[in-house]
Write an enzyme that holds these catalytic residues in place. Structure first.
Site: not given
Ligand code: FMN
Length: 409
Positions: A40-41, A133, A175, A237-239, A262
């Site tokens: 994560m940037a 991205c 990714k 990946n995700g949630d 996140r």
């Protein structure tokens, strides 16, 4: 940290436990707990990785607590030019094992050169390539999640990276997202191309670029990729907001490991929960506000080190994390506001001391989505990008500029 045994039916955390999944094997690199901190940037710098790693290790028995912590993305061009910021971003703590770096790039020769720098100078043990991205300034030039649409360009970048890394025993992973939008999905083709190019694993964020971070990640697409690519690990990946979500994803998709982004924002101890859960344990961290304050302080101290002792810069960085750490806790508007303006470690200390330390973990109000959400949108693309999956003259010129448009991540 306050740990509780969540499940009333759990036989206790020290009873015979069985790992949920075997270790994740990325070529010659083994990750005992198949959990990855998502790049994560602006977030997953050395300081945040250390914090997550320490929580993960605190829950595991030595080796078992080891996960994979990926750097924020580094533009391959900036790295080849050895900009001071990119050199800072690829620096690891001596304890980081493996040392993981994510690269972003659109030009096969530049990505190759960046990978060459990393492996010949012994600066990384794992390289991840970012094709996810969704940011308009990137996709407008054909980069990020727009790039796998151009299959030969995608193949050229991935195969070139693998060719540089393989002789040094450094695995390369990819990714990606599902595609540009629902009518232009790329993930199955990209997965096959990546596998045929010799990558060690592929990770799929179950959204298209046009979804940005909105809606729900599509775990059925992750399952589909898992069914399609059977000979290398597939990561989902995700949630994932909790250890239970991670286990749920594994059960529903059959993936070999999970990538968590996140869910860790303001919750670095999620790695303790994840290590416990993947070992078959029921122990979960439910920190009091005092413990959250201690984690926030530790994060700030690690940032001061990351910024070479520059407290002001560290404090500017920690400001964006404050709301995530305090989510759901009874910390009034004024104190949140003052924390979001901190300039020095002494300010952070003073404000943490004024928090109601005995406030317990608030439960549901502290859990669930944090960080980026966004709304669906039309993806900005170069003119005529979707007309063909080949890179034609004009598109090639536009893509060549893409790398120049992103700095540092
Ligand atoms: C602030 C932020 C920065 C991100 N930066 C990157 C990045 O540098 N490289 C990348 O591949 N993905 C990046 N992502 C995407 C995440 O790695 C991840 O795929 C996405 O957040 C979905 O996972 P999650 O639901 O667990 O957050 C970023 C996401 C966020 C929220």
């Amino acid at each position: 940290m306050t740990a509780v045994i969540d499940s009333p039916t759990a036989p206790g955390d020290h009873a015979a436990r069985r790992p949920v999944l075997p270790p994740l094997r990325l070529g010659p690199v083994t990750i005992p707990t198949p959990v990855v901190l998502a790049p994560m940037a602006g977030i997953t710098n050395r300081a945040f990785r250390r914090l997550c790693r320490e929580f993960g290790e605190s829950a595991g028995n030595g080796e078992a607590g080891r996960c994979l912590y990926v750097s924020e993305m580094i533009t391959s061009r900036a790295l080849v030019e050895r900009t001071p910021e990119s050199m800072r971003l690829i620096t690891h703590d001596p304890q980081e094992n493996p040392r993981s770096v994510q690269l972003y790039g659109v030009d096969p020769a530049t990505v190759r050169a960046a990978v060459r720098l990393l492996v010949t100078e012994d600066r990384a043990d794992h390289v991840d390539l970012n094709f996810g991205c969704p940011v308009p300034k990137v996709t407008r030039k054909g980069g990020g999640s727009a790039l796998p649409w151009k299959t030969e360009l995608f193949r050229g970048i991935v195969a070139g990276a693998v060719a540089e890394a393989e002789p040094y025993g450094v695995p390369v992973t990819v990714k990606m997202r599902k595609g540009i939008d629902d009518d232009h999905l790329t993930y199955l083709d990209a997965g096959r191309i990546a596998r045929d190019s010799g990558v060690a694993a592929v990770a799929l964020h179950g959204r298209t670029a046009s979804q940005s971070y909105s809606g729900q990640a599509d775990w059925s697409a992750i399952a589909r990729l898992r069914e399609t690519i059977t000979d290398i690990p597939v990561l989902g990946n995700g949630d994932i907001w909790s250890a239970e979500d991670a286990l749920d994803m594994v059960a529903r998709t059959g993936v070999d490991g999970v990538v968590v982004g996140r869910g860790c924002l303001g919750r670095p101890w999620l790695f303790a929960d994840l290590v416990s859960a993947f070992a078959g344990g029921a122990s979960r961290v439910r920190p009091s506000l005092a413990e959250v304050g201690a984690a926030l302080r530790r994060h700030t101290v690690y940032l001061v080190d990351f910024y070479d002792g520059d407290e002001h810069r560290a404090c500017r960085d920690i400001r964006k994390h404050i709301a995530w750490y305090l989510k759901g806790f009874p910390a009034g508007h004024e104190i949140r506001h003052r924390l979001a303006l901190v300039d020095a470690l002494s300010d952070v200390d003073e404000l943490i001391a004024s928090l109601p330390a005995d406030a317990p973990w608030p439960g549901a109000p502290a859990e669930g989505p944090r960080g980026r959400a966004g709304s669906p949108r039309q993806v900005a693309l170069p003119d005529g990008w979707l007309d063909s999956r080949e890179l034609t003259g004009e598109s090639a010129r536009i893509v060549a500029q893409a790398e120049l448009s992103v700095s540092g991540g």
